[in-house]
Scaffold this active site. Structure first.
Site: not given
Lengths: 65, 466
Positions: B82, B157, B181
């Site tokens: 990420k 996310s 997330s």
């Protein structure tokens, strides 16, 4: 039923300004309902909570014993 | 081995074949890069692809393995990060315009650990701007799309991670979870995502969203891979003052022990309210499977869990707005509309309300400790629904938020995983959440693995199987 008066737009703008955040009247108007909704919920979040209950400490939760 | 077969392999299986030199890390990395080139123009899951350095690292891994210097079960396995983890010399945007040109000087400690374990970084993955949202409809880098249906969100996310795994572009990913997330994208992309115990994995070199709620954890396509990745990154670190003092553990040791003798708690109220019918049915069937495998189930009451989301929202908004105050003051127009609006609200939460939220946090921890005296794990739906279409408004109100079953475990800091438990009538994945006692990831993983072994839902999206 008595209606709760709205927060003043000018007060919202001033609170933001004191924290260095620029907020114009249109944004403040848009924000007001969300702020009022959250504050109303937060006002009830401790209903019935024991007076002696402390805030959670920072850091990991306790290991089970 | 043909491309689709290689992409469908688990990281654990790849690692075993790499260790026995049945496969070369160069071959595996080249396959991932080819798939990124083929599929990612449709998905937009990667913000940066580090192809040259990945191939160079693969050649190094190949030489090390050939020379007998084997680093462990993930040596030579490619992964995506990420784009919120600092990577030395590689831009780290946090999905924002503000950090578009940010190039860290050093790796985050968890990235150092992944490199030490021999994994190979393919690149940096799309996310909701500053990790503050659940759709990964990113206004600066474009929306990430769900491989199961390109018109739907991959969650967030850590949406790029969920999408890249479901399309077989990488075999592992590291995400962050402040209110769901990791588990949201795992659920809607049909993968496995584990939010470990708060403090289990250090957060140095990871841009904060809310210090009290942020967790780093593994995302994968099977439970064994998530356990292996957790082994690689867990353990104390002086750079994170809230990191636990525990050393590394072997989270794979109990994976195959099954669920016989375990007690599964079905919590109420909240967790089974307002479900899409297909979600409710899939989760009920999953609970039946666990009973058939030898677990016992019991209803348990979590008395004040209905207050969790409001307390969570107050803490999240206050802490995120505090962190972002300098940028919000200087360049608010550089934020996307939804993140700017979410940040603005935090400046109006009084300190007294923040402290009341922290009092509720401790209440919920105490109540959950009591529940875990009678149950080994809790099982719930991860989300009340499957992936929404891109552009559908997402509510942050407590009774409507689609993360309302996830955020309570960010408040308590307990480990919680999402594993696939079927699909709805549109063919979209459904996630099952399993939560456990603090620092008992082993039992969470064990239950998840028992269910996975029995049901084995496909985790590669149909578009990626040809």
């Amino acid at each position: 039923m008595e209606r709760t008066p709205h927060m003043s737009i000018e007060v919202l703008i001033e609170i933001a300004r004191q924290q260095g955040i620029g907020l114009d009247a249109a944004r403040a108007l848009d924000l007001r309902a969300r702020v009022e909704s959250l504050l109303a919920r937060l006002a009830r979040v401790t209903d019935g909570l024991e007076r002696g209950r402390q805030p959670a400490p920072g850091g990991p939760p306790r290991r089970p014993t | 081995m043909s491309l689709p077969k290689l992409a469908a392999s688990s990281a654990a299986d790849l690692g075993r074949r790499l260790a026995h030199r049945e496969l070369s890390p160069v071959e595996v990395v080249a396959d991932s890069l080819a798939r990124i080139e083929r599929f990612d123009p449709k998905l937009n899951s990667f913000l940066t692809v580090t192809g040259e350095s990945a191939l160079a690292d693969a050649r190094t891994a190949e030489a090390e393995i050939a020379a007998g210097r084997h680093r462990g079960p993930l040596h030579g396995v490619p992964l995506g990060l990420k784009d919120i983890f600092d990577t030395a010399g590689v831009r780290t945007t946090s999905g924002s315009r503000i950090l578009t040109a940010n190039v860290p000087a050093r790796d985050a400690p968890v990235v150092e650990r992944l490199r030490a374990a021999g994994t190979i970084v393919l690149g940096k993955l799309n996310l909701h701007e500053f990790a503050y949202g659940t759709t990964t409809t990113n206004p600066h880098f474009g929306p990430c799309r769900n491989p199961w249906d390109l018109d739907r969100v991959p969650g967030g996310s850590s949406g790029g991670s969920g999408a890249a795994l479901a399309a077989g572009l990488c075999h592992l990913s590291l995400g962050t979870d402040t209110g769901g997330s990791i588990r949201v994208p795992a659920s809607v992309c049909g993968g496995v995502g584990l939010k470990p115990t708060f403090g289990r994995v250090p957060r140095g070199g990871v841009l904060p969203l809310a210090w009290s709620l942020d967790h780093v954890g593994p995302m994968a396509r099977c439970v064994e891979d998530a356990a292996l990745l957790l082994c690689a990154v867990a353990g104390t670190d002086a750079g994170d003052p809230w990191s636990s003092r525990d050393g590394a553990e072997d989270f794979t040791a109990d994976l195959e022990r099954g669920v016989r003798g375990l007690t599964i708690g079905i919590p109420e109220p909240l967790f089974f309210d307002g479900l899409e019918p297909d979600v409710g049915q899939a989760v009920a069937q999953a609970i039946d499977v666990l009973e058939r495998l030898g677990a016992s189930t019991r209803r348990v009451t979590w008395p004040h869990v209905d207050r969790a989301y409001t307390a969570f929202h107050a803490m999240l908004a206050s802490e995120a707005s505090a962190f972002h105050r300098p940028w919000m003051g200087a360049r608010p127009e550089d934020y996307g509309a939804d993140v700017r609006a979410a940040l603005e609200i935090g400046y109006f939460i009084p300190a007294t309300a923040y402290l009341d939220a922290r009092r509720v946090q401790l209440l919920l921890r105490d109540e959950l400790d009591m529940i875990f005296e009678a149950a080994d794990v809790l099982v719930t739906p991860a989300l009340p629904r499957t992936a929404p279409p891109i552009g559908e408004p997402i509510s942050r109100e407590p009774t409507q938020s689609w993360t309302r079953f996830l955020a309570p475990f960010n408040l308590t800091g307990s480990p919680a995983i999402s594993v696939p438990c079927g699909c709805d009538r549109l063919g979209l994945p459904i996630g099952l959440q399993i939560a456990g006692r603090p620092f008992d990831e082993a039992t969470v993983l064990r239950v998840a693995r028992a269910y996975e072994r029995e049901c084995g839902w496909p985790t590669l999206a149909p578009m990626a199987r040809d």
